[in-house]
Structures are given as C-alpha cells and as structure tokens.
Write an enzyme that holds these catalytic residues in place. Structure first.
Site, PDB file in Angstrom:
ATOM      1  N   ARG A  54     -10.916   1.572  18.467  1.00 56.59           N
ATOM      2  CA  ARG A  54     -10.156   0.641  17.970  1.00 56.59           C
ATOM      3  C   ARG A  54     -11.106  -0.511  17.151  1.00 56.59           C
ATOM      4  O   ARG A  54     -10.811  -1.446  16.527  1.00 56.59           O
ATOM      5  CB  ARG A  54      -9.558  -0.346  19.192  1.00 56.59           C
ATOM      6  N   TYR A 112       6.962  -7.645  -2.321  1.00 57.32           N
ATOM      7  CA  TYR A 112       7.521  -6.336  -1.451  1.00 57.32           C
ATOM      8  C   TYR A 112       8.425  -6.809  -0.528  1.00 57.32           C
ATOM      9  O   TYR A 112       8.179  -7.724   0.394  1.00 57.32           O
ATOM     10  CB  TYR A 112       6.198  -5.758  -1.255  1.00 57.32           C
ATOM     11  N   ASP A 186      -2.038  -8.587  -2.922  1.00 56.77           N
ATOM     12  CA  ASP A 186      -1.474  -7.333  -2.678  1.00 56.77           C
ATOM     13  C   ASP A 186      -1.786  -6.469  -4.062  1.00 56.77           C
ATOM     14  O   ASP A 186      -0.994  -6.666  -5.029  1.00 56.77           O
ATOM     15  CB  ASP A 186      -0.157  -7.078  -2.302  1.00 56.77           C
ATOM     16  N   LYS A 211       0.617   4.265  -0.586  1.00 57.67           N
ATOM     17  CA  LYS A 211       1.138   4.690  -1.889  1.00 57.67           C
ATOM     18  C   LYS A 211      -0.135   5.174  -2.614  1.00 57.67           C
ATOM     19  O   LYS A 211      -0.160   6.419  -2.475  1.00 57.67           O
ATOM     20  CB  LYS A 211       1.497   3.236  -2.462  1.00 57.67           C
TER      21      LYS A 211
HETATM   22  C1  PLP Z   1       4.620  -0.242   0.749  1.00 56.81           C
HETATM   23  C2  PLP Z   1       4.233  -1.676   0.417  1.00 56.81           C
HETATM   24  C3  PLP Z   1       3.805  -2.323   1.448  1.00 56.81           C
HETATM   25  C4  PLP Z   1       3.742  -2.178   2.971  1.00 56.81           C
HETATM   26  O1  PLP Z   1       2.953  -0.947   3.210  1.00 56.81           O
HETATM   27  P1  PLP Z   1       3.291   0.058   4.264  1.00 56.81           P
HETATM   28  O2  PLP Z   1       1.967   1.126   4.234  1.00 56.81           O
HETATM   29  O3  PLP Z   1       4.756   0.708   4.137  1.00 56.81           O
HETATM   30  O4  PLP Z   1       3.021  -0.813   5.785  1.00 56.81           O
HETATM   31  C5  PLP Z   1       3.176  -3.575   1.044  1.00 56.81           C
HETATM   32  N1  PLP Z   1       3.098  -3.939  -0.205  1.00 56.81           N
HETATM   33  C6  PLP Z   1       3.403  -3.259  -1.087  1.00 56.81           C
HETATM   34  C7  PLP Z   1       3.299  -3.658  -2.866  1.00 56.81           C
HETATM   35  C8  PLP Z   1       4.187  -1.812  -0.801  1.00 56.81           C
HETATM   36  O5  PLP Z   1       4.376  -1.265  -1.955  1.00 56.81           O
END
Ligand code: PLP
Length: 397
Positions: A54, A112, A186, A211
């Site tokens: 961790r 998101y 992000d 993603k």
């Molecule tokens: C999917 C996504 C998230 C969240 O990510 P997870 O891995 O599902 O927790 C955050 N920001 C964007 C732009 C996303 O497409």
C-alpha cells in the site's frame, strides 16, 4: 525441517537466473528485511526500500515512473506520479490532500459525471464547496474569486464530455497562478501523447488510465502526476497511503502493457475520428458534429494551440428525430457497441441524455448541448472504411 507444513511454506527457492523480458507482477503485500538495521534505515527513509505494497510496490512504482516520464517528455521538467485504484480515486485523493474544510474550488459545468457527483455529494461533506462557471475566462473567474477568497483550486477537464468543448489551459493557469491557486486537469481524453498539461503550467494532471492509457477495457486504475515532488512525496502520498486508494500490481501491469501501444493507438483513434467526423458532417440526417479537429467546431482554435499529435478519438453528433432516432441507430449499428466507457480499441457509443446526464434537469442538459439526438462516440481503431459504412447504413436506414 521435517514437518509437512513447515516444508510446504518455507522449503522453496525462487528459480530465477536471468531477468525476464517483461515487467513482472509483484503480488506480495510486504517486503523482507535482511536484518533490523536494514529495516530501521528503510523506515527512517535513510535508504530506499519497499515496505508494504500500500506504501509502494515494484510493479506499480515502475509504471508510475513511466507515466511521469511521458507526462513531461520533450521538456526539462521533472514529474512524479502516483497510481490509484481508479480515476475517481485519483481525483478524490488529490483534492482531499490539497483542500481543507472551509476552502473551495472552481470548476466548469461540463465534467465527467462521476466528478460532478464526487464534488456535490462527497467533497461538500468534507466541507469543500465547488463553484461552477459556464465559461472559464479570467473575467468570470475574477468575479467568483471576489466573493469567495477561500478558493484554493481550479479543476479543469478539456476537451470536456460530451460536446468536446475545449478550455484555454494557459489562460486559466495564468489566472490561477496570479491568485496562488492550485491547478488540476483531468487529461483522460487526450493522454500525454496529445496534451501535456504540466508543460502548459498545470500543477497536477489526473488520469483515469482505465480509458485510453490501458485501452483494452480490462482494467480500472488512475494516476495523479505532479511537478512538486515535495508535495507529491509528502502530502499526496500520505493521503493515498492512509485512505488506501492504492492501485494494485495487476492493474498497474495491464496499464504498462497499454502504454506500449499508446502512441500507435492515439494516432489511429485521431485519424479515424477526424474521418468519421467529416463523413457525419455531410449527412442530411445529422444536425451537428462536435469534434475539436473540425474547423467548424467552436473550440478548434483553442484545441490547435494545446492539443498536439491529433485531436483524439472522442466525438459527438446530433441526429434529427431525438431519442427515437437514436434508439433505431443503436439497434442498426453492427460494429459500434453501446457501452458506458471510452478509450477502448473498439468503437463505443453512448446516449448522454438517457445515461450520464439522466439526473440533470432538461434545461441544464440543453445549456450544455446535451440534446435528445446527441450520440457520443469513442471512435476505435478498426478499419475506417468499415466504421464509415457502419455509421452510414445505421443513420440512413
Ligand atoms: C472514466 C473517467 C473518470 C473516472 O475514472 P474511473 O477509472 O472510472 O474511476 C474520470 N474522468 C474522466 C474524463 C473519465 O472519462
């Protein structure tokens, strides 16, 4: 050792002579010390060493270094990355580390869906409020800051979901830095191959590696990447370690596999998305196409200044006939799959009005460009002629 269980537990020797070609997955939860002094040196940080997974793990830390290197590639900046159990965990860990109760942040309306929910349901409970601005320009930011001097962070997402609106990163950074506010971006839709937020002055990049970076739809993980090594190693690592949102070695390893083909995939995603966007634009059944690479898109000029190496694989388009027309198209599509994710190698579609934006009022949906006929496409890396004919037949039928 005579006993069966003593032998079955202790009587083995790792049969490794030379280095494996591929990064191994270290599943161990803890690491062994040769002696007490060795342990003391590691615990007091006199010597680098692994303690407990961790806190850090060889597989995960290898991928973290790889992600940090790519984030600042081509510059003389250095960065540090921490991998998390998901993109959501990356956002929550970072903001919880940066903001204390009574402080607030500014963000855009188009985010998101999970991020908006996190801000409104969880961060609020931690005493951290978010002020949403429709258009992030210095004048609007100044106005909010005047009445809320407790603002400590500016949280951005560009291009944003689902209309691919782009925010001028450099302009936001100059404003935030003049006020001593942290900037977080992000960068999930672009990855560092297309957009390098830290090079544009952003303090922290956030990823859902789930993603594009993983790209194969078989892992959930995230990353926080920052330039301030002191903050990363101390405040943010401590928050991550103690809230337990750590990544696991297998997902880190899957992410590592994804990184190997990231450039090739992003090039193909971008090329395919541009061709599909141009094709959709000419169809009489289509009202509009949102893609930052199209000169007709309202964000094209901004996108060109901050997106390099293509405009990514995400687009959305609006068909005439609303939800009923969308239902028929979804049924007719043979290659594109209806699934609530993005960035996989195969093409995925979604109807924001009845999924990600379902709990948002109709007025707010329309203000954000989420109409009933809007379809979001995560354009895959299939053969583009096949994709164009699939969308063509589904829309024209
Ligand atoms: C999917 C996504 C998230 C969240 O990510 P997870 O891995 O599902 O927790 C955050 N920001 C964007 C732009 C996303 O497409």
């Amino acid at each position: 050792m005579k006993g069966f269980s003593t032998n079955s537990m202790h009587n083995f020797k790792e049969q490794r002579n030379n280095k494996p070609h591929i990064l191994p997955i270290y599943t161990g939860s803890s690491f062994v010390f040769d002696n007490l002094d060795d342990s003391i040196d590691v615990f007091t940080k006199k010597k680098p060493g692994h303690v407990y997974s961790r806190y850090g793990n060889p597989t995960i830390q290898t991928v973290e270094q790889q992600l940090a290197g790519l984030e600042v590639l081509g510059s003389d900046l250095s960065a540090m990355a921490l991998m998390t159990s998901s993109g959501m965990s990356a956002i929550h860990v970072l903001l919880s580390a940066l903001l204390k109760s009574g402080e607030s942040m500014i963000s855009q309306k188009q985010l998101y869906g999970g991020t908006t929910e996190l801000f409104n349901k969880v961060m609020v409970g931690q005493g951290v409020e978010t002020h949403y601005v429709s258009e992030l320009c210095p004048d609007n930011l100044d106005q909010i800051y005047k009445t809320h001097p407790n603002i400590k962070a500016l949280y951005l997402e560009t291009p944003s979901n689902p209309t691919l609106n782009c925010i001028n990163i450099s302009e936001c950074v100059s404003w935030a830095h003049s006020k001593g506010i942290y900037t977080v971006l992000d960068n999930t839709f672009c990855t560092s191959y297309i957009q390098q937020p830290l090079l544009l002055g952003i303090d922290f990049s956030i990823y859902s590696t789930t993603k594009y970076i993983n790209g194969h739809g078989n892992s959930i993980a995230g990353a926080i990447i920052g330039k301030d090594e002191g903050l990363m190693k101390d405040v943010i690592w401590t928050q991550l370690k103690l809230s337990g949102g750590t990544c696991n070695p297998f997902d880190a390893w899957l992410t590592h596999n994804g990184l190997k083909t990231l450039e090739l995939r992003m090039q193909r995603h971008s090329a395919n998305a541009l061709k599909l966007a141009q094709f959709l634009l000419d169809l009489p059944q289509v009202n509009l196409v949102n893609y930052p690479g199209l000169p007709s898109h309202s964000s094209h000029a901004v996108a060109k200044t901050q997106m390099n190496n293509g405009f990514g694989g995400m687009l959305s388009f609006e068909v005439k006939g609303g939800t009923d027309a969308v239902r028929k198209i979804v049924k007719q599509l043979k290659i594109a799959t209806y699934a609530p994710t993005l960035g996989d190698v195969d093409t995925l579609i979604m109807h924001p009005a009845t999924s990600s934006h379902l709990n948002i009022s109709k007025d707010d949906q329309l203000a954000e460009g989420v109409t009933e006929g809007l379809i979001r496409v995560s354009v895959g890396i299939e053969n583009i002629e096949d994709l164009i004919s699939d969308f063509g037949q589904a829309i024209q039928s």
